[in-house]
Design an enzyme around this catalytic site. Structure first.
Site, mmCIF file in Angstrom:
data_model
loop_
_atom_site.group_PDB
_atom_site.id
_atom_site.type_symbol
_atom_site.label_atom_id
_atom_site.label_comp_id
_atom_site.label_asym_id
_atom_site.label_seq_id
_atom_site.Cartn_x
_atom_site.Cartn_y
_atom_site.Cartn_z
ATOM 1 N N ARG A 140 7.064 10.937 -10.952
ATOM 2 C CA ARG A 140 8.465 10.904 -11.370
ATOM 3 C C ARG A 140 8.959 9.469 -11.219
ATOM 4 O O ARG A 140 8.407 8.687 -10.467
ATOM 5 C CB ARG A 140 9.401 11.755 -10.501
ATOM 6 C CG ARG A 140 8.784 12.806 -9.676
ATOM 7 C CD ARG A 140 9.788 13.555 -8.824
ATOM 8 N NE ARG A 140 10.018 12.893 -7.530
ATOM 9 C CZ ARG A 140 11.182 12.507 -7.087
ATOM 10 N NH1 ARG A 140 12.276 12.681 -7.807
ATOM 11 N NH2 ARG A 140 11.299 11.926 -5.911
ATOM 12 N N ARG B 21 19.025 6.968 -9.728
ATOM 13 C CA ARG B 21 20.208 7.333 -8.947
ATOM 14 C C ARG B 21 21.427 6.950 -9.771
ATOM 15 O O ARG B 21 21.563 5.794 -10.150
ATOM 16 C CB ARG B 21 20.184 6.514 -7.672
ATOM 17 C CG ARG B 21 20.565 7.260 -6.462
ATOM 18 C CD ARG B 21 20.483 6.353 -5.271
ATOM 19 N NE ARG B 21 19.359 6.652 -4.405
ATOM 20 C CZ ARG B 21 18.928 5.826 -3.460
ATOM 21 N NH1 ARG B 21 19.501 4.645 -3.290
ATOM 22 N NH2 ARG B 21 17.943 6.172 -2.686
ATOM 23 N N TYR C 78 -2.770 7.317 3.567
ATOM 24 C CA TYR C 78 -1.629 6.427 3.781
ATOM 25 C C TYR C 78 -0.569 7.199 4.562
ATOM 26 O O TYR C 78 -0.060 8.204 4.086
ATOM 27 C CB TYR C 78 -1.036 5.900 2.464
ATOM 28 C CG TYR C 78 0.109 4.980 2.793
ATOM 29 C CD1 TYR C 78 -0.126 3.635 3.052
ATOM 30 C CD2 TYR C 78 1.399 5.465 2.949
ATOM 31 C CE1 TYR C 78 0.902 2.793 3.449
ATOM 32 C CE2 TYR C 78 2.432 4.633 3.345
ATOM 33 C CZ TYR C 78 2.172 3.302 3.586
ATOM 34 O OH TYR C 78 3.185 2.470 3.989
ATOM 35 N N ARG D 16 5.472 -9.698 -3.763
ATOM 36 C CA ARG D 16 6.721 -9.703 -2.990
ATOM 37 C C ARG D 16 6.834 -10.994 -2.206
ATOM 38 O O ARG D 16 5.824 -11.597 -1.838
ATOM 39 C CB ARG D 16 6.743 -8.579 -1.945
ATOM 40 C CG ARG D 16 6.487 -7.210 -2.472
ATOM 41 C CD ARG D 16 6.964 -6.156 -1.525
ATOM 42 N NE ARG D 16 6.156 -6.021 -0.312
ATOM 43 C CZ ARG D 16 6.377 -5.123 0.629
ATOM 44 N NH1 ARG D 16 7.403 -4.301 0.523
ATOM 45 N NH2 ARG D 16 5.610 -5.044 1.692
ATOM 46 N N GLU E 16 3.184 -12.193 -0.713
ATOM 47 C CA GLU E 16 2.214 -11.096 -0.589
ATOM 48 C C GLU E 16 1.420 -10.956 -1.885
ATOM 49 O O GLU E 16 1.999 -10.737 -2.945
ATOM 50 C CB GLU E 16 3.006 -9.818 -0.290
ATOM 51 C CG GLU E 16 2.171 -8.652 0.145
ATOM 52 C CD GLU E 16 3.052 -7.484 0.615
ATOM 53 O OE1 GLU E 16 3.908 -7.678 1.510
ATOM 54 O OE2 GLU E 16 2.885 -6.384 0.068
ATOM 55 N N ARG F 248 -7.692 -0.983 -0.909
ATOM 56 C CA ARG F 248 -7.060 -2.122 -1.541
ATOM 57 C C ARG F 248 -6.608 -3.019 -0.391
ATOM 58 O O ARG F 248 -6.132 -2.532 0.637
ATOM 59 C CB ARG F 248 -5.868 -1.618 -2.361
ATOM 60 C CG ARG F 248 -5.328 -2.599 -3.324
ATOM 61 C CD ARG F 248 -6.012 -2.552 -4.675
ATOM 62 N NE ARG F 248 -5.364 -3.582 -5.497
ATOM 63 C CZ ARG F 248 -5.969 -4.647 -5.967
ATOM 64 N NH1 ARG F 248 -7.248 -4.839 -5.800
ATOM 65 N NH2 ARG F 248 -5.292 -5.540 -6.662
ATOM 66 N N ASP G 94 3.128 6.661 6.528
ATOM 67 C CA ASP G 94 4.206 5.810 7.014
ATOM 68 C C ASP G 94 4.253 5.940 8.539
ATOM 69 O O ASP G 94 3.621 6.833 9.121
ATOM 70 C CB ASP G 94 5.545 6.247 6.392
ATOM 71 C CG ASP G 94 5.802 5.518 5.071
ATOM 72 O OD1 ASP G 94 5.322 4.387 4.919
ATOM 73 O OD2 ASP G 94 6.491 6.095 4.209
HETATM 74 P P1 FDA Z 1 -3.447 0.598 12.485
HETATM 75 O O1 FDA Z 1 -4.339 0.047 11.449
HETATM 76 O O2 FDA Z 1 -2.122 -0.023 12.640
HETATM 77 O O3 FDA Z 1 -4.200 0.537 13.892
HETATM 78 C C1 FDA Z 1 -5.600 0.745 14.016
HETATM 79 C C2 FDA Z 1 -6.084 -0.152 15.138
HETATM 80 O O4 FDA Z 1 -7.447 0.171 15.395
HETATM 81 C C3 FDA Z 1 -6.041 -1.636 14.757
HETATM 82 O O5 FDA Z 1 -5.352 -2.352 15.751
HETATM 83 C C4 FDA Z 1 -7.501 -2.033 14.689
HETATM 84 O O6 FDA Z 1 -7.737 -3.368 15.100
HETATM 85 C C5 FDA Z 1 -8.132 -1.034 15.647
HETATM 86 N N1 FDA Z 1 -9.559 -0.813 15.388
HETATM 87 C C6 FDA Z 1 -10.122 -0.466 14.201
HETATM 88 N N2 FDA Z 1 -11.466 -0.388 14.330
HETATM 89 C C7 FDA Z 1 -11.743 -0.697 15.627
HETATM 90 C C8 FDA Z 1 -12.960 -0.811 16.365
HETATM 91 N N3 FDA Z 1 -14.146 -0.606 15.779
HETATM 92 N N4 FDA Z 1 -12.892 -1.145 17.663
HETATM 93 C C9 FDA Z 1 -11.701 -1.390 18.264
HETATM 94 N N5 FDA Z 1 -10.519 -1.308 17.605
HETATM 95 C C10 FDA Z 1 -10.549 -0.962 16.311
HETATM 96 N N6 FDA Z 1 5.105 2.334 7.250
HETATM 97 C C11 FDA Z 1 6.441 2.534 7.282
HETATM 98 O O7 FDA Z 1 6.898 3.553 7.797
HETATM 99 N N7 FDA Z 1 7.287 1.586 6.759
HETATM 100 C C12 FDA Z 1 6.850 0.436 6.196
HETATM 101 O O8 FDA Z 1 7.645 -0.382 5.736
HETATM 102 C C13 FDA Z 1 5.440 0.219 6.166
HETATM 103 N N8 FDA Z 1 4.945 -0.918 5.629
HETATM 104 C C14 FDA Z 1 3.589 -1.086 5.516
HETATM 105 C C15 FDA Z 1 3.099 -2.220 4.895
HETATM 106 C C16 FDA Z 1 1.734 -2.378 4.728
HETATM 107 C C17 FDA Z 1 1.201 -3.601 4.055
HETATM 108 C C18 FDA Z 1 0.841 -1.371 5.204
HETATM 109 C C19 FDA Z 1 -0.643 -1.483 4.984
HETATM 110 C C20 FDA Z 1 1.328 -0.250 5.860
HETATM 111 C C21 FDA Z 1 2.710 -0.102 6.019
HETATM 112 N N9 FDA Z 1 3.228 0.997 6.691
HETATM 113 C C22 FDA Z 1 4.585 1.198 6.714
HETATM 114 C C23 FDA Z 1 2.327 1.983 7.346
HETATM 115 C C24 FDA Z 1 2.053 1.645 8.827
HETATM 116 O O9 FDA Z 1 1.411 0.391 8.905
HETATM 117 C C25 FDA Z 1 1.178 2.741 9.439
HETATM 118 O O10 FDA Z 1 1.892 3.948 9.499
HETATM 119 C C26 FDA Z 1 0.675 2.440 10.860
HETATM 120 O O11 FDA Z 1 0.325 1.112 11.066
HETATM 121 C C27 FDA Z 1 -0.537 3.304 11.151
HETATM 122 O O12 FDA Z 1 -0.973 3.097 12.467
HETATM 123 P P2 FDA Z 1 -2.495 3.343 12.862
HETATM 124 O O13 FDA Z 1 -2.570 3.288 14.338
HETATM 125 O O14 FDA Z 1 -3.002 4.557 12.183
HETATM 126 O O15 FDA Z 1 -3.315 2.158 12.165
#
Ligand code: FDA
Length: 368
Positions: A173, A177, A349, A281, A301, A250, A351
């Protein structure tokens, strides 16, 4: 007896919420992270007193009251409201698509005039019955002007492919607004932690043992041996040695600059929607916290193809990747003492609010 109840791999939001809950329940936790800092992608670098969102702009928004109360019990939030601006060939438009945007596009003043214009735009593509690709679907949903000005170039840059080669399902969609409301999100709760996201992570990990610069895969057997249960928030395909194939992502590339001016673009988020500008951005970080510093920091970005040396930012949830991910999820369910969570552990993905809700759910389901 093992030294810890939980080994938590990853100090991102998922791992930190899980650790916080486990610690409060009297459990012994060790959190490890391969990065030099805690917080995962929420981490902010402080430059000139400005919290720079190192891994992309993060704006907290939710319709989940429990999650909102949870984060507010840990830190205070400011009143930041995301109202991005789009720049198309030097002309500025408000987002999301609302009465301000329609005035800027067509000079219409009232909702009735905007509706008439939207209907006229859509009518041109009424003959498309089954859209064969993203472009046809978008044209059918919103017509030529919105698509060409605000959707096409941005989407092609994001996915690195022409819109005609992208599947129609990506866009279900195009929300419009008919009010003069530039608030990007529909959620009732929104803001940025006062003092930045590191404060939220610090509050979650307070009293929890954290080892940074520690890669799980460099010392897997020994680390697993330390705890009764492992909570794994890294890449699920890597955990299973890529036995069912590699998952694709990506990536993004960030070019961050410190500028000797107090206010570069007047808004935290400006999207560049034409294909001839290579970045999608520009983020001016100080505006997330109403900063008054004499300098500023901006980040350009760029969407990027992903490989092993780059950060896996967005899962590519197409048919092939979803099928592979489902195989891994089945294997994960069969693991007795390992729990998988977070955006990499679940190949989804999420948030931030979904991440917190998921971590709370997993903890409550599995509390020993
Ligand atoms: P995250 O990736 O943050 O943490 C995983 C951790 O595990 C990392 O620190 C990594 O180093 C560690 N790790 C991985 N493998 C490992 C290994 N082998 N050994 C040791 N450590 C290891 N959400 C929102 O609500 N509003 C927003 O505006 C945004 N904006 C946004 C922008 C962009 C560019 C992205 C990609 C994502 C967002 N998000 C968001 C989503 C948000 O980033 C997401 O919800 C959280 O970071 C997820 O947290 P996690 O702990 O799952 O992953």
């Amino acid at each position: 007896m093992k030294t810890y109840d939980y080994l938590i791999v990853g100090s991102g939001l998922f791992g930190s919420v899980f650790a916080h809950e486990a610690k409060n329940a009297g459990k012994r936790c060790l959190v490890i992270d391969r990065r030099k800092h805690a917080g995962g992608n929420l981490y902010c670098e402080n430059i000139d007193g400005i919290n720079v969102h190192e891994y992309g702009a993060h704006i907290f928004h939710t319709d989940n009251r429990e999650v909102w109360q949870y984060v507010n019990s840990l830190v205070e939030f400011n009143r930041y409201t995301n109202s991005p601006i789009a720049n198309y060939r030097g002309k500025l438009y408000n987002l999301p698509f609302n009465m301000n945007t329609f005035y800027q596009l067509w000079g219409v003043h009232t909702p009735a005039e905007a509706e008439e214009k939207l209907a006229e735009q859509r009518a041109e593509y009424a003959n498309i019955e089954c859209p064969a690709n993203f472009e046809e679907q978008a044209l059918k949903l919103c017509g030529h002007d919105i698509y060409e000005t605000l959707i096409k170039g941005y989407t092609e840059k994001q996915w690195g492919r022409p819109a005609r080669e992208l599947p129609a399902e990506i866009i279900k969609r195009v929300p419009v607004r008919l009010t003069f409301d530039n608030n990007y999100f529909n959620d009732p709760y929104q803001g940025i932690p006062t003092g930045g996201y590191n404060r939220l992570i610090d509050a979650l990990l307070s009293g929890v043992e954290v080892r940074l610069d520690t890669d799980y895969f460099a010392n897997r057997a020994e680390l697993d041996g330390l705890a009764n249960v492992t909570v794994f928030t890294g890449m699920i395909d890597k955990y299973f040695d890529y036995r069912c194939g590699r998952l694709e992502y990506r990536s993004l590339r960030f070019d961050t600059k410190r500028l000797d001016t107090p206010n570069f673009q007047g808004n935290a988020v400006v999207n560049y929607t034409s294909a001839d500008v290579p970045y999608t951005r520009v983020i001016e970080h100080k505006h997330f916290e109403y900063g008054t510093q004499p300098t500023t920091v901006v980040t350009y970005e760029y969407p990027d193809t992903w490989n092993e040396d780059k950060e896996p930012y967005y899962p590519i949830n197409d048919k092939r990747n979803n099928a592979v991910a489902n195989e891994y999820k089945r294997m994960a369910e069969a693991q007795g003492n390992v729990l998988f969570g977070g955006r990499l552990g679940q190949y989804a993905y999420f948030d931030m609010d979904d991440t917190i809700a998921e971590a709370l759910r997993l903890f409550r389901q599995n509390i020993m």
